[in-house]
Design an enzyme around this catalytic site. Structure first.
Site, PDB file in Angstrom:
ATOM      1  N   HIS A 133      -3.636  -5.200   0.383  1.00 37.56           N
ATOM      2  CA  HIS A 133      -3.065  -5.705   1.639  1.00 37.56           C
ATOM      3  C   HIS A 133      -3.054  -7.236   1.658  1.00 37.56           C
ATOM      4  O   HIS A 133      -3.969  -7.853   2.204  1.00 37.56           O
ATOM      5  CB  HIS A 133      -3.882  -5.193   2.833  1.00 37.56           C
ATOM      6  CG  HIS A 133      -3.703  -3.735   3.073  1.00 37.56           C
ATOM      7  ND1 HIS A 133      -2.762  -3.229   3.925  1.00 37.56           N
ATOM      8  CD2 HIS A 133      -4.342  -2.676   2.541  1.00 37.56           C
ATOM      9  CE1 HIS A 133      -2.821  -1.908   3.926  1.00 37.56           C
ATOM     10  NE2 HIS A 133      -3.776  -1.552   3.093  1.00 37.56           N
ATOM     11  N   GLU A 137      -1.371  -9.207   3.423  1.00 33.77           N
ATOM     12  CA  GLU A 137      -1.223  -9.755   4.779  1.00 33.77           C
ATOM     13  C   GLU A 137      -2.567 -10.157   5.385  1.00 33.77           C
ATOM     14  O   GLU A 137      -2.612 -11.034   6.253  1.00 33.77           O
ATOM     15  CB  GLU A 137      -0.492  -8.754   5.688  1.00 33.77           C
ATOM     16  CG  GLU A 137      -1.275  -7.506   6.118  1.00 33.77           C
ATOM     17  CD  GLU A 137      -1.268  -6.354   5.101  1.00 33.77           C
ATOM     18  OE1 GLU A 137      -0.962  -6.597   3.917  1.00 33.77           O
ATOM     19  OE2 GLU A 137      -1.589  -5.221   5.500  1.00 33.77           O
ATOM     20  N   CYS A 145       0.841  -1.205   0.000  1.00 34.86           N
ATOM     21  CA  CYS A 145       0.000   0.000   0.000  1.00 34.86           C
ATOM     22  C   CYS A 145       0.875   1.254   0.000  1.00 34.86           C
ATOM     23  O   CYS A 145       1.506   1.544  -1.005  1.00 34.86           O
ATOM     24  CB  CYS A 145      -1.005  -0.048   1.136  1.00 34.86           C
ATOM     25  SG  CYS A 145      -2.517   0.834   0.698  1.00 34.86           S
TER      26      CYS A 145
HETATM   27  N1  GLN Z   1      -2.144   6.581   2.646  1.00 37.28           N
HETATM   28  C1  GLN Z   1      -2.222   5.844   1.444  1.00 37.28           C
HETATM   29  C2  GLN Z   1      -3.573   5.986   0.768  1.00 37.28           C
HETATM   30  O1  GLN Z   1      -4.536   6.353   1.376  1.00 37.28           O
HETATM   31  C3  GLN Z   1      -1.901   4.381   1.676  1.00 37.28           C
HETATM   32  C4  GLN Z   1      -2.872   3.698   2.580  1.00 37.28           C
HETATM   33  C5  GLN Z   1      -2.342   2.419   3.168  1.00 37.28           C
HETATM   34  O2  GLN Z   1      -1.141   2.172   3.208  1.00 37.28           O
HETATM   35  N2  GLN Z   1      -3.233   1.595   3.687  1.00 37.28           N
HETATM   36  O3  GLN Z   1      -3.707   5.716  -0.396  1.00 37.28           O
END
Ligand code: GLN
Length: 536
Positions: free
Chosen positions: A508, A510, A383
């Site tokens: 994600h 994980e 992310c």
């Molecule tokens: N802050 C980033 C976004 O909103 C990544 C979010 C995250 O890592 N879950 O796109």
């Protein structure tokens, strides 16, 4: 057969491991062939934990249906290898929201709206949603918080009412308590447990089973005493002694016969034994590694390991799969600069750059990724970690020196930008791109090799995305978009093929790693770290 209900409450202190005990019991019941699910009721007023800082609440776990939930749901999925959903996590905020909406709609027909019966009715309605689906033989409900807290009262009251409404053999209450050891006296003390059970009794709930967290074995004397004072059978006093890993707990509960005692109370057959072969194999591999690697997790919430709970667990699964011990060190990106990056990373065989929000520590992440890219050290970005890899590549390879994410700064080269669907959004709660989306992988890419298939589904939680206006520049310079959402063309995976293992994912992974199915990207990343270690 009607669905049966198991309620799990906690006393004396928090952090006794209610979530792990619930998940372990569920695992044992599942392995006996029962259809089981677990739900968590949290007494706080937030509608969901999505708006909470990880320091407050640890990681926010996202389900396939896009619910932002308590991290215990992660344990439920990792143990049971079954997905959970919004229905598996309810908060007081959500309960009150429904009650107040009902009141505004006039559903209470002129009545005074009160905690009893209106709030407790809504809690009970929600406690039964999964049970009423007909999909489960047993629903385990974990109550967050500790008995005696003001916030917990409506939940304990709901358990009291529901227990009465259900048939006598249809519910069981398990209470988790602490048996402290006073070293000066050389004794285990049962008084806090007695008091905690008294608190439950004041609220009209007699626990059927006590799971006693302890650092020392419970003697027969202690068990007898607890049984006598707390009004539970002696075989229902279950010892929960500290163990090496949470994955030992199901086996420990099997030895203590927790599942048998539960089934006996529910008058359900215990004829077939729990088959835990897979679980035991996993534990064997976990405890008998053949290799060892050092992996760095670079983030900004490093003081609190719960902030990256699912990542830590995914490494445990992937480590066991590779028969490799993983020494995971959490490093704060705020302390990494171009002058110390070499020193900071010198012992690491691979580095994962973590998800996150806001600009604190962002330059440290970018500096780290530059070093990993240039020195061919395995990199895995999740992310925000993937977004940082894109920014780094734009600045140092494509030549867009001012490139940034518009989350962090105004920039002439917004290589990471707000998604169109996010531009009008002003409220914070539940408004990100959340939950499972499909992604199509490029054949021959590292991610494709890992998954072994082209179309995958992974969970998301973000507002920003790769800006496709720059895609051509990236690809001609060697960073490829190897995973694309087939419905809206969003870039979900980037890779540098000319590097031993450089993979960034917008989703994600994980969140989907379980004991039975370790996540393929974590497994491959660990493999790459092992290979890098061998080379050194
Ligand atoms: N802050 C980033 C976004 O909103 C990544 C979010 C995250 O890592 N879950 O796109």
């Amino acid at each position: 057969m009607d669905t049966k209900y198991v309620f799990v409450t906690g006393g004396v202190t928090s952090s006794l491991g209610k979530g792990i005990i619930s998940a372990s019991l569920a695992k044992l019941l599942q392995r006996r062939g029962y259809r089981v699910t677990i739900q968590k009721f949290d007494p706080y007023l937030n509608v969901d934990p999505g708006t909470m800082n990880p320091y407050e609440h640890g990681e926010c776990y996202v389900t396939d249906d896009g619910a932002e939930t308590d991290l215990d749901l992660g344990h439920y999925e990792r143990f049971l290898n079954l997905p959970t959903s919004q229905a598996n996590n309810v908060t007081t905020g959500r309960v009150y929201q429904t009650v107040i909406e009902n009141e505004r709609e006039g559903k209470y027909l002129g009545k005074t709206v009160q905690i009893i019966p209106h709030v407790t009715d809504e809690i009970q309605r929600r406690m039964k949603i999964l049970g009423n689906s007909g999909e489960y033989d047993i629903v385990i409900t974990e109550l967050g918080g500790t008995v005696g807290d003001i916030e917990s009262l409506p939940y304990v009251e709901s358990v009291r009412q529901l227990k009465r409404k259900l048939g006598a053999d249809d519910s069981v209450v398990i209470h988790l308590t602490l048996i402290p050891y006073l070293s000066a006296a050389g004794e285990l003390k049962t008084k806090p447990t007695q008091h905690s059970v008294q608190k439950l009794l004041e609220a009209g709930v007699q626990p059927d089973i006590l799971v006693c967290r302890t650092e020392h074995k419970l003697t027969t004397e202690v068990r007898k005493k607890i049984s006598l004072f707390c009004n539970v059978n002696q075989n229902a006093v279950i010892e929960s002694i500290d163990v090496e890993t949470i994955y030992d707990v199901p086996l420990m509960m099997e030895k203590e016969k927790l599942d048998k005692v539960v089934l006996a109370k529910l008058r359900m057959p215990t004829s077939s034994e729990a088959n835990l072969e897979n679980w035991k194999n996993f534990l064997f591999k976990l405890k008998h590694p053949k290799n060892e690697v050092n992996i760095g997790l670079i983030g900004k919430y490093v003081e609190l390991p719960d902030a990256y709970k699912s990542i830590n667990e995914a490494f445990i699964h992937a480590g066991a799969e590779n028969e490799c011990k993983i020494n995971l060190s959490h490093l704060s990106s705020e302390n990494i600069t171009s002058s110390n990056v070499k020193e900071r990373l010198k012992d690491l065989d691979g580095v994962l750059v973590a998800p996150g929000f806001g600009d604190r520590g962002i330059e440290g992440k970018i500096t780290t990724i530059k070093y990993l890219r240039e020195h061919k050290i395995p990199f895995f970005g999740i992310c925000l970690g993937m977004q940082c890899a894109v920014i780094e590549f734009a600045r140092n390879v494509v030549g867009l020196t001012k490139a940034h994410s518009t989350e962090m700064a105004k920039t002439s080269h917004p290589v990471i930008d707000l998604m169109d669907s996010q531009k009008e959004v002003s409220k914070k709660g539940g408004t990100m791109r959340l939950g499972a989306y499909k992604c199509k992988l490029e054949k021959g890419s590292r991610s494709f090799t890992a998954y072994g298939k082209q179309v995958i589904s992974e969970r998301h939680r973000h507002r920003y995305e790769f800006n496709n206006e720059y895609l051509h520049d990236f690809e001609t310079n060697g960073m490829m978009a190897t995973g694309i959402n087939p419905d809206n063309n969003l870039v979900e995976v980037v890779e540098i093929p000319n590097h031993p293992w450089f993979v960034g994912v917008q989703y994600h992974p994980e969140l989907k790693s379980t004991v039975d199915e370790p996540h393929p990207l974590f497994v491959r990343f660990v493999k790459a770290a092992i290979e890098n270690n061998v080379k050194k």
